[in-house]
Design a protein around this motif. Structure first.
Motif, PDB file in Angstrom:
ATOM      1  N   PHE A   5       0.851  -1.191   0.000  1.00  0.00           N
ATOM      2  CA  PHE A   5       0.000   0.000   0.000  1.00  0.00           C
ATOM      3  C   PHE A   5       0.885   1.239   0.000  1.00  0.00           C
ATOM      4  O   PHE A   5       1.877   1.308   0.724  1.00  0.00           O
ATOM      5  CB  PHE A   5      -0.913  -0.013   1.223  1.00  0.00           C
ATOM      6  N   ASN A   6       0.526   2.238  -0.810  1.00  0.00           N
ATOM      7  CA  ASN A   6       1.394   3.411  -0.964  1.00  0.00           C
ATOM      8  C   ASN A   6       0.616   4.711  -0.870  1.00  0.00           C
ATOM      9  O   ASN A   6       0.789   5.630  -1.674  1.00  0.00           O
ATOM     10  CB  ASN A   6       2.158   3.334  -2.295  1.00  0.00           C
ATOM     11  N   GLY A   7      -0.301   4.801   0.098  1.00  0.00           N
ATOM     12  CA  GLY A   7      -1.025   6.044   0.308  1.00  0.00           C
ATOM     13  C   GLY A   7      -2.168   6.226  -0.661  1.00  0.00           C
ATOM     14  O   GLY A   7      -2.907   5.293  -0.979  1.00  0.00           O
ATOM     15  N   GLY A   8      -2.318   7.449  -1.166  1.00  0.00           N
ATOM     16  CA  GLY A   8      -3.429   7.746  -2.061  1.00  0.00           C
ATOM     17  C   GLY A   8      -2.985   8.499  -3.292  1.00  0.00           C
ATOM     18  O   GLY A   8      -1.852   8.988  -3.386  1.00  0.00           O
ATOM     19  N   MET A   9      -3.884   8.585  -4.253  1.00  0.00           N
ATOM     20  CA  MET A   9      -3.634   9.358  -5.462  1.00  0.00           C
ATOM     21  C   MET A   9      -4.916  10.083  -5.855  1.00  0.00           C
ATOM     22  O   MET A   9      -6.002   9.501  -5.844  1.00  0.00           O
ATOM     23  CB  MET A   9      -3.178   8.470  -6.620  1.00  0.00           C
ATOM     24  N   GLY A  10      -4.772  11.348  -6.197  1.00  0.00           N
ATOM     25  CA  GLY A  10      -5.867  12.126  -6.737  1.00  0.00           C
ATOM     26  C   GLY A  10      -5.406  12.818  -8.003  1.00  0.00           C
ATOM     27  O   GLY A  10      -4.195  12.985  -8.234  1.00  0.00           O
ATOM     28  N   GLU A  58       0.313  12.113  -5.907  1.00  0.00           N
ATOM     29  CA  GLU A  58       0.444  11.046  -4.918  1.00  0.00           C
ATOM     30  C   GLU A  58       0.665  11.681  -3.549  1.00  0.00           C
ATOM     31  O   GLU A  58       1.385  12.675  -3.428  1.00  0.00           O
ATOM     32  CB  GLU A  58       1.612  10.130  -5.264  1.00  0.00           C
ATOM     33  N   PHE A  59       0.065  11.102  -2.508  1.00  0.00           N
ATOM     34  CA  PHE A  59       0.233  11.653  -1.166  1.00  0.00           C
ATOM     35  C   PHE A  59       0.292  10.524  -0.140  1.00  0.00           C
ATOM     36  O   PHE A  59      -0.150   9.407  -0.400  1.00  0.00           O
ATOM     37  CB  PHE A  59      -0.907  12.632  -0.830  1.00  0.00           C
ATOM     38  N   ALA A  60       0.883  10.848   1.017  1.00  0.00           N
ATOM     39  CA  ALA A  60       1.054   9.873   2.106  1.00  0.00           C
ATOM     40  C   ALA A  60       1.788   8.623   1.629  1.00  0.00           C
ATOM     41  O   ALA A  60       1.460   7.504   2.025  1.00  0.00           O
ATOM     42  CB  ALA A  60      -0.296   9.513   2.715  1.00  0.00           C
ATOM     43  N   ARG A  61       2.803   8.825   0.788  1.00  0.00           N
ATOM     44  CA  ARG A  61       3.564   7.692   0.278  1.00  0.00           C
ATOM     45  C   ARG A  61       4.400   7.059   1.389  1.00  0.00           C
ATOM     46  O   ARG A  61       4.872   7.734   2.293  1.00  0.00           O
ATOM     47  CB  ARG A  61       4.472   8.121  -0.879  1.00  0.00           C
ATOM     48  N   THR A  85       4.904  13.302  -0.992  1.00  0.00           N
ATOM     49  CA  THR A  85       3.973  13.639  -2.069  1.00  0.00           C
ATOM     50  C   THR A  85       4.737  13.712  -3.390  1.00  0.00           C
ATOM     51  O   THR A  85       5.943  13.974  -3.406  1.00  0.00           O
ATOM     52  CB  THR A  85       3.290  14.996  -1.823  1.00  0.00           C
ATOM     53  N   GLY A  86       4.039  13.470  -4.473  1.00  0.00           N
ATOM     54  CA  GLY A  86       4.654  13.524  -5.791  1.00  0.00           C
ATOM     55  C   GLY A  86       3.663  14.021  -6.827  1.00  0.00           C
ATOM     56  O   GLY A  86       2.444  13.829  -6.690  1.00  0.00           O
ATOM     57  N   LEU A  87       4.178  14.670  -7.848  1.00  0.00           N
ATOM     58  CA  LEU A  87       3.352  15.246  -8.912  1.00  0.00           C
ATOM     59  C   LEU A  87       3.792  14.682 -10.250  1.00  0.00           C
ATOM     60  O   LEU A  87       4.976  14.502 -10.504  1.00  0.00           O
ATOM     61  CB  LEU A  87       3.508  16.770  -8.907  1.00  0.00           C
ATOM     62  N   ASP A  94       7.346  16.143 -10.264  1.00  0.00           N
ATOM     63  CA  ASP A  94       8.072  16.637  -9.100  1.00  0.00           C
ATOM     64  C   ASP A  94       8.118  15.536  -8.051  1.00  0.00           C
ATOM     65  O   ASP A  94       7.068  14.987  -7.677  1.00  0.00           O
ATOM     66  CB  ASP A  94       7.382  17.879  -8.531  1.00  0.00           C
ATOM     67  N   ASN A  95       9.320  15.180  -7.602  1.00  0.00           N
ATOM     68  CA  ASN A  95       9.495  14.071  -6.662  1.00  0.00           C
ATOM     69  C   ASN A  95       8.808  12.813  -7.181  1.00  0.00           C
ATOM     70  O   ASN A  95       8.031  12.159  -6.501  1.00  0.00           O
ATOM     71  CB  ASN A  95       8.962  14.450  -5.280  1.00  0.00           C
ATOM     72  N   LYS A  96       9.119  12.491  -8.416  1.00  0.00           N
ATOM     73  CA  LYS A  96       8.518  11.358  -9.113  1.00  0.00           C
ATOM     74  C   LYS A  96       9.466  10.957 -10.238  1.00  0.00           C
ATOM     75  O   LYS A  96      10.440  11.651 -10.535  1.00  0.00           O
ATOM     76  CB  LYS A  96       7.135  11.775  -9.663  1.00  0.00           C
TER      77      LYS A  96
END
Length: 280
Positions: free
Chosen positions: A173-178, A202-205, A234-236, A260-262
Motif C-alpha cells: 500500500f502506498n497512500g493515495g492518489m488524486g 500522490e500523497f502519504a507515500r 507527495t509527488g506530482l 516533481d518528486n517522481k
C-alpha cells in the motif's frame, strides 16, 4: 511472467475499447497510433544526474504509442501502450543506464457509472518495465466524477487508494492518489484544436517508495546507502498538451511534461514532447 500477464490484461482492455457489446450503447470511441519525441530540459538532465550521482539520470527518447478509448451507457474505458527507445529492443538485463534502455509502459483505466449520477467507481493500472531489469506497477482504486459542458470543456477528477509494486522494494500500500483528466475543444482560423491535461498527485507515500537501500545496513531515509529516488511523501506527475487536428486522420501535438518528486528523481522535472498521430 508478471510483466507478461500485466501487459496482456492491459492489451485486452485496449482491444475492447472500441468494441461495443449487444447490451451496451456506445457514445464515442477513438483509437490512434503515434510517434513521439520527448526532450528533457537541460536543467532536468543536470538535476537528475547530480541528485543520484548518475542513477536515474534523464535522457531524451523516441516512443511509439498505441492509444484508444470508448464511452458507453455503463461507463468509459481508456488505455495506451508505449514502446520507448524502440530501436533498442535487445535483452540487456545487465545494462546499467536504464534511461537509455528499451522500455514498455502501459496503462488501462475504467470508470463504471454509479446509477444515474455523474459519480463512477474508478480504477486504473499502470505498468513500466525496461531491458535493464527495472519494473514498476501502480494500481489506483477509488471514485471519479464526470463534468461535461456545452462549450467544449470536459473534466474527469478522481481519487483513490494507491498500491505499488517496484522491482527494488517489493509491493504494498502506498497512500493515495488524486488527479484529473480534462480537455477543451475549440476552433481557430477554421481549424480544430484541443487542449488536454492529465495530472496525478500522490500523497502519504510510504518511506520505502521514497527510495531504496543499496547496503544491507540501510533501513530507510537518512541512512547511508539510501537512494532518495522519489523524495517527499507527495509527488506530482502530468502533462498539458495542445493538439491540432489537421484532418480526421492526422493530428499534430506539442506537450509540456512535468513531474516533481517522481519518476526516480527527487526534484522538479520538465520536458517537451512533439507528437504526430494517425487516427483510425
Amino acid at each position: 511472467m508478471k510483466n507478461v500477464k500485466t501487459l496482456t490484461l492491459i492489451a485486452a482492455a485496449v482491444a475492447a475499447m472500441t468494441t461495443g457489446t449487444v447490451q451496451a450503447e456506445q457514445y464515442y470511441g477513438f483509437a490512434n497510433v503515434s510517434v513521439n519525441y520527448l526532450d528533457w530540459s537541460d536543467g532536468t538532465e543536470d538535476r537528475s544526474r547530480d541528485i543520484q550521482n548518475g542513477f536515474g539520470a534523464k535522457s531524451d527518447f523516441v516512443y511509439i504509442e498505441v492509444e484508444g478509448g470508448a464511452g458507453y451507457n455503463w461507463g468509459d474505458v481508456y488505455g495506451f501502450i508505449d514502446f520507448e527507445n524502440p530501436t533498442k529492443m535487445d535483452w540487456q538485463k545487465d545494462q546499467d543506464d536504464g534511461s537509455k534502455a528499451f522500455r514498455i509502459a502501459a496503462k488501462g483505466s475504467v470508470a463504471v457509472n454509479m446509477g444515474e449520477t455523474n459519480w463512477n467507481y474508478y480504477g486504473h493500472i499502470y505498468s513500466l518495465s525496461d531491458s535493464s531489469g527495472f519494473y514498476e506497477q501502480n494500481i489506483v482504486l477509488g471514485v471519479s466524477y464526470d463534468i461535461n459542458t456545452d462549450f467544449g470543456l470536459w473534466v474527469k477528477p478522481f481519487l483513490g487508494a494507491h498500491f505499488a509494486h517496484n522491482s527494488a522494494i517489493g509491493a504494498g500500500f502506498n497512500g493515495g492518489m488524486g488527479g484529473w483528466v480534462l480537455g477543451y475543444n475549440f476552433k481557430m482560423a477554421g481549424q480544430d484544436f484541443m487542449v488536454t491535461n492529465w495530472n496525478e498527485i500522490e500523497f502519504a507515500r510510504e518511506d520505502e517508495y521514497r527510495g531504496f537501500c543499496t547496503t544491507d545496513t540501510c533501513t530507510g531515509p537518512g541512512d547511508a546507502g539510501f537512494q532518495n529516488t522519489n523524495g517527499k511523501s507527495t509527488g506530482l506527475n502530468g502533462a498539458v498538451a495542445l493538439w491540432w487536428n489537421v484532418s480526421s486522420e492526422f493530428t499534430l501535438g506539442v506537450q509540456y511534461r512535468y513531474a516533481d518528486n517522481k519518476l526516480g528523481t527527487a526534484a522538479y522535472q520538465n520536458a517537451a514532447i512533439f507528437s504526430a498521430k494517425y487516427n483510425f
